[in-house]
Design a protein around this motif. Sequence first.
Motif, PDB file in Angstrom:
ATOM      1  N   ALA A  15       0.818  -1.219   0.000  1.00 20.69           N
ATOM      2  CA  ALA A  15       0.000   0.000   0.000  1.00 20.69           C
ATOM      3  C   ALA A  15       0.854   1.273   0.000  1.00 20.69           C
ATOM      4  O   ALA A  15       0.572   2.216  -0.750  1.00 20.69           O
ATOM      5  CB  ALA A  15      -0.929  -0.003   1.203  1.00 20.69           C
ATOM      6  N   LEU A  16       1.892   1.302   0.819  1.00 16.80           N
ATOM      7  CA  LEU A  16       2.673   2.535   0.934  1.00 16.80           C
ATOM      8  C   LEU A  16       3.524   2.782  -0.317  1.00 16.80           C
ATOM      9  O   LEU A  16       3.727   3.928  -0.716  1.00 16.80           O
ATOM     10  CB  LEU A  16       3.563   2.493   2.184  1.00 16.80           C
ATOM     11  CG  LEU A  16       2.800   2.431   3.514  1.00 16.80           C
ATOM     12  CD1 LEU A  16       3.775   2.314   4.682  1.00 16.80           C
ATOM     13  CD2 LEU A  16       1.913   3.656   3.705  1.00 16.80           C
ATOM     14  N   VAL A  17       3.997   1.704  -0.925  1.00 12.07           N
ATOM     15  CA  VAL A  17       4.767   1.843  -2.162  1.00 12.07           C
ATOM     16  C   VAL A  17       3.843   2.333  -3.273  1.00 12.07           C
ATOM     17  O   VAL A  17       4.181   3.230  -4.063  1.00 12.07           O
ATOM     18  CB  VAL A  17       5.414   0.497  -2.550  1.00 12.07           C
ATOM     19  CG1 VAL A  17       6.141   0.618  -3.883  1.00 12.07           C
ATOM     20  CG2 VAL A  17       6.364   0.024  -1.465  1.00 12.07           C
ATOM     21  N   LEU A  19       1.085   3.989  -2.941  1.00 14.15           N
ATOM     22  CA  LEU A  19       0.711   5.384  -2.652  1.00 14.15           C
ATOM     23  C   LEU A  19       1.790   6.347  -3.141  1.00 14.15           C
ATOM     24  O   LEU A  19       1.504   7.345  -3.815  1.00 14.15           O
ATOM     25  CB  LEU A  19       0.498   5.517  -1.142  1.00 14.15           C
ATOM     26  CG  LEU A  19      -0.132   6.754  -0.544  1.00 14.15           C
ATOM     27  CD1 LEU A  19      -0.596   6.439   0.880  1.00 14.15           C
ATOM     28  CD2 LEU A  19       0.795   7.932  -0.500  1.00 14.15           C
ATOM     29  N   MET A  20       3.035   6.009  -2.819  1.00 15.29           N
ATOM     30  CA  MET A  20       4.146   6.886  -3.213  1.00 15.29           C
ATOM     31  C   MET A  20       4.272   6.963  -4.730  1.00 15.29           C
ATOM     32  O   MET A  20       4.431   8.048  -5.298  1.00 15.29           O
ATOM     33  CB  MET A  20       5.446   6.343  -2.615  1.00 15.29           C
ATOM     34  CG  MET A  20       6.667   7.159  -2.976  1.00 15.29           C
ATOM     35  SD  MET A  20       8.201   6.235  -2.758  1.00 15.29           S
ATOM     36  CE  MET A  20       8.047   4.986  -4.008  1.00 15.29           C
ATOM     37  N   ASP A  23       1.139   8.829  -6.255  1.00 10.65           N
ATOM     38  CA  ASP A  23       1.263  10.268  -5.976  1.00 10.65           C
ATOM     39  C   ASP A  23       2.312  10.906  -6.892  1.00 10.65           C
ATOM     40  O   ASP A  23       2.095  11.979  -7.453  1.00 10.65           O
ATOM     41  CB  ASP A  23       1.697  10.491  -4.523  1.00 10.65           C
ATOM     42  CG  ASP A  23       0.519  10.779  -3.615  1.00 10.65           C
ATOM     43  OD1 ASP A  23      -0.634  10.692  -4.080  1.00 10.65           O
ATOM     44  OD2 ASP A  23       0.760  11.095  -2.433  1.00 10.65           O
TER      45      ASP A  23
ATOM     46  N   PRO B   4       6.703   7.014   1.806  1.00 11.26           N
ATOM     47  CA  PRO B   4       5.902   7.847   0.924  1.00 11.26           C
ATOM     48  C   PRO B   4       6.162   9.314   1.188  1.00 11.26           C
ATOM     49  O   PRO B   4       6.390   9.715   2.323  1.00 11.26           O
ATOM     50  CB  PRO B   4       4.466   7.480   1.299  1.00 11.26           C
ATOM     51  CG  PRO B   4       4.554   6.173   1.962  1.00 11.26           C
ATOM     52  CD  PRO B   4       5.908   6.109   2.596  1.00 11.26           C
ATOM     53  N   ARG B   5       6.107  10.086   0.115  1.00 13.52           N
ATOM     54  CA  ARG B   5       6.323  11.518   0.241  1.00 13.52           C
ATOM     55  C   ARG B   5       5.208  12.098   1.101  1.00 13.52           C
ATOM     56  O   ARG B   5       4.048  12.097   0.716  1.00 13.52           O
ATOM     57  CB  ARG B   5       6.260  12.123  -1.151  1.00 13.52           C
ATOM     58  CG  ARG B   5       6.792  13.494  -1.261  1.00 13.52           C
ATOM     59  CD  ARG B   5       6.814  13.863  -2.723  1.00 13.52           C
ATOM     60  NE  ARG B   5       7.531  12.859  -3.517  1.00 13.52           N
ATOM     61  CZ  ARG B   5       7.659  12.949  -4.833  1.00 13.52           C
ATOM     62  NH1 ARG B   5       7.127  13.944  -5.490  1.00 13.52           N
ATOM     63  NH2 ARG B   5       8.310  12.030  -5.487  1.00 13.52           N
ATOM     64  N   THR B  51      -2.349   0.294   7.660  1.00 17.90           N
ATOM     65  CA  THR B  51      -0.924   0.535   7.342  1.00 17.90           C
ATOM     66  C   THR B  51      -0.701   2.014   7.037  1.00 17.90           C
ATOM     67  O   THR B  51       0.286   2.619   7.493  1.00 17.90           O
ATOM     68  CB  THR B  51      -0.499  -0.320   6.126  1.00 17.90           C
ATOM     69  OG1 THR B  51      -0.659  -1.687   6.464  1.00 17.90           O
ATOM     70  CG2 THR B  51       0.948  -0.053   5.747  1.00 17.90           C
ATOM     71  N   ILE B  52      -1.611   2.599   6.281  1.00 22.23           N
ATOM     72  CA  ILE B  52      -1.499   4.025   5.937  1.00 22.23           C
ATOM     73  C   ILE B  52      -1.708   4.891   7.182  1.00 22.23           C
ATOM     74  O   ILE B  52      -0.945   5.831   7.442  1.00 22.23           O
ATOM     75  CB  ILE B  52      -2.523   4.383   4.834  1.00 22.23           C
ATOM     76  CG1 ILE B  52      -2.107   3.712   3.520  1.00 22.23           C
ATOM     77  CG2 ILE B  52      -2.653   5.900   4.668  1.00 22.23           C
ATOM     78  CD1 ILE B  52      -3.157   3.764   2.421  1.00 22.23           C
ATOM     79  N   LYS B  55       1.077   5.630   9.644  1.00 17.10           N
ATOM     80  CA  LYS B  55       2.139   6.574   9.261  1.00 17.10           C
ATOM     81  C   LYS B  55       1.694   7.983   9.635  1.00 17.10           C
ATOM     82  O   LYS B  55       0.848   8.572   8.940  1.00 17.10           O
ATOM     83  CB  LYS B  55       2.393   6.499   7.739  1.00 17.10           C
ATOM     84  CG  LYS B  55       3.000   5.189   7.289  1.00 17.10           C
ATOM     85  CD  LYS B  55       4.456   5.143   7.663  1.00 17.10           C
ATOM     86  CE  LYS B  55       5.094   3.842   7.229  1.00 17.10           C
ATOM     87  NZ  LYS B  55       6.469   3.709   7.711  1.00 17.10           N
ATOM     88  N   ILE B  58       1.386  10.885   7.052  1.00 14.24           N
ATOM     89  CA  ILE B  58       0.403  10.876   5.966  1.00 14.24           C
ATOM     90  C   ILE B  58      -0.916  11.452   6.486  1.00 14.24           C
ATOM     91  O   ILE B  58      -1.559  10.868   7.356  1.00 14.24           O
ATOM     92  CB  ILE B  58       0.192   9.451   5.409  1.00 14.24           C
ATOM     93  CG1 ILE B  58       1.512   8.875   4.900  1.00 14.24           C
ATOM     94  CG2 ILE B  58      -0.851   9.467   4.297  1.00 14.24           C
ATOM     95  CD1 ILE B  58       1.416   7.450   4.382  1.00 14.24           C
TER      96      ILE B  58
END
Lengths: 130, 138
Positions: A15-17, A19-20, A23, B4-5, B51-52, B55, B58
């Motif tokens: 999910a985080l990969v 998302l990055m 984006d 993530p940014r 998971t999001i 963080k 975020i």
Amino acid sequence: MPTKGLQILVAEDEALVRLMLADGLREHGLQVIEAVDADEALSILSGMPIDAVVVDLHMRGFKDGLAVAQYVRRHGPTVPVILASLETPSIHEQPLFDAFFEKPYQPDAIADWIKRHHMGTSPLKSRQSA
Amino acid sequence: MSAPRPRSKTSPVATVLVLDGDVLVRMPLCQYLRDCGYRVLEAASADEAITILRKPDIQVDVALSDTELPGSMNGFSFAVQARSLRRRLEVVLVSTLTRAVDAAAKLCDEGPALMKPYDHKLVLAHIKRLLAARAHNG
């Protein structure tokens, strides 16, 4: 050839990969459709036009990035398929992909590749409209 | 893989986290909310959403979730856990496709652009067409 608004399918199960990456591509004006596994990616590919596919090799579920790449090669051979993975594809798998970005990658680099290589190829059409 | 940014915690653009296990529902909903001016994050399961939410960098202002989700957690369990992680998070649970689209339309009314980009009934019709096409294709 204008690249803003190109429809990019991203198939990535982390999910985080995802998302990055999504984006990062959106910041370049690309329209991103997110799939969490190969089944979702195939569902999207069979239902709407896609200009390029960014796919991880190994994803949860029964199908993987190879299944996605094989589908694209059968139904839209000119649509670029970009592998974004921790693992290098084998010599037999490499012809399925137009580019390989090893994790950890920069989404900007993938966006730049898409913009450089989009030559106005026909998007992969849905099976209904093909 | 780098993190993530992150968006600034004080970003003026409200962020909606959409949870739906069906990509053909999730994708048009997310696109509609993006067209409204929201930043939208997508999750196909409660595990992904958690998971999001774990963080802290975020930003998430609203979670819009189906009550039925794949995996070990349904929407109600997700809401409990999400609020334990983010006390101020607004969680909107929807049990049908129509309610999901209505909830998205309501968010658009309250949203950053204060306008709906198009009639939300078009979103509902679009999702139904996608689902019907998938059923037809087997």
